[in-house]
Design an enzyme around this catalytic site. Structure first.
Site, PDB file in Angstrom:
ATOM      1  N   SER A 129       0.845  -1.190   0.000  1.00 39.49           N
ATOM      2  CA  SER A 129       0.000   0.000   0.000  1.00 39.49           C
ATOM      3  C   SER A 129       0.878   1.237   0.000  1.00 39.49           C
ATOM      4  O   SER A 129       1.964   1.240   0.601  1.00 39.49           O
ATOM      5  CB  SER A 129      -0.905   0.023   1.236  1.00 39.49           C
ATOM      6  N   TYR A 142      -1.954  -0.171  10.200  1.00 42.19           N
ATOM      7  CA  TYR A 142      -2.020  -0.594   8.791  1.00 42.19           C
ATOM      8  C   TYR A 142      -0.749  -0.168   8.054  1.00 42.19           C
ATOM      9  O   TYR A 142      -0.142  -0.963   7.326  1.00 42.19           O
ATOM     10  CB  TYR A 142      -3.252   0.018   8.132  1.00 42.19           C
TER      11      TYR A 142
END
Length: 267
Positions: A129, A142
């Protein structure tokens, strides 16, 4: 010969888009889900796999090898979102997120490397990501799990180069998928000192996903990576400003970049 591809988390979102695109290009594709019975209308087989359970990984890999006798491309796409003030996220939820986003891909890689070594060929693509390049407020866990996978890939590439096995990271920005629905949200507590900034940031994050890019852009990017003879270490896929944010972090003083992020999230 059609290349055989395994996509973890291939039943929806980015994984589904990648699988459908590769099927149209003539690849033999297998996807996975913890609940494959829910996806009987898939354009490619969906096998039972939970990246947190190594026995399910071994079973699925063996099933594919028994039928296809080879495994050319593995796409570690299965992942989980998590949001909240780090202080207020239960430790169990932090560990669960790392089990899915970090240890899960490691378990899949370990399961497929012996076959790829035997073939003297293979490509492993880890879906990370853009959030993994920076510590984002209320997405810190995250960011950390995806950033850890980015660094792991860098090391892995050097360790497996003698076996003619390639590995790379592909970091997406915000895409229009259902990831927000499956994300763990730390609850907005009335007595929390983070209530307002966390609530505002949560709304902004959901808005970004709702207005995200078409997942087919990721599918096309993955196809190009597979076609590459010598994949790069890192790829970024997303809108210009999201990719440019990584460049800015590299060139701006740390406190200036931090201020920029805080302005963006209005905190």
């Amino acid at each position: 010969m059609s290349k055989v591809v395994l996509i973890t988390g291939g039943s929806s979102g980015i994984g589904k888009s990648i699988g459908e695109f590769l099927v149209k290009k003539g690849f033999t594709v297998y996807g996975t889900s913890r609940t494959p019975a829910n996806y009987k209308d898939s354009q490619f087989p969906i096998l039972a796999l939970d990246v947190k359970k190594t026995e399910t990984i071994s079973k699925t890999v063996n099933t594919i090898l028994e039928k296809e006798k080879r495994l050319d491309v593995v796409i570690n796409n299965a992942g989980a979102g998590i949001t909240g003030p780090i202080e207020e996220i239960p430790e169990a939820e932090i560990k669960a997120n790392f089990d899915t986003n970090f240890f899960g891909p490691i378990n899949v890689i370990k399961a497929v490397l012996p076959q790829m070594r035997t073939q003297n060929s293979g490509l492993i693509i880890n879906i990370t990501s853009i959030a993994g390049y920076m510590g984002l407020p209320y997405r810190g866990v995250y960011s950390a799990s995806k950033g850890a996978l980015e660094l792991l890939t860098e090391a892995f590439r050097m360790e497996i180069k003698d076996f003619n096995i390639k590995m790379t990271n592909v970091a997406p920005g915000d895409f229009a998928t259902n990831i927000a629905a499956g994300r763990y949200h730390a609850p907005l507590l009335d007595d929390s000192p983070y209530k307002k900034p966390y609530g505002d940031t949560l709304n902004l994050m959901n808005e970004h996903v709702d207005n995200g890019s078409d997942p087919n852009l990721m599918a096309k990017a993955i196809f190009k990576v597979i076609q590459s003879k010598n994949p790069k270490v890192h790829y970024k896929v997303g809108e210009f400003l999201q990719k440019f944010s990584i460049v800015l972090k590299r060139i701006l003083p740390s406190k200036v970049y931090e201020k920029m992020l805080m302005n963006h999230y209005k905190i």
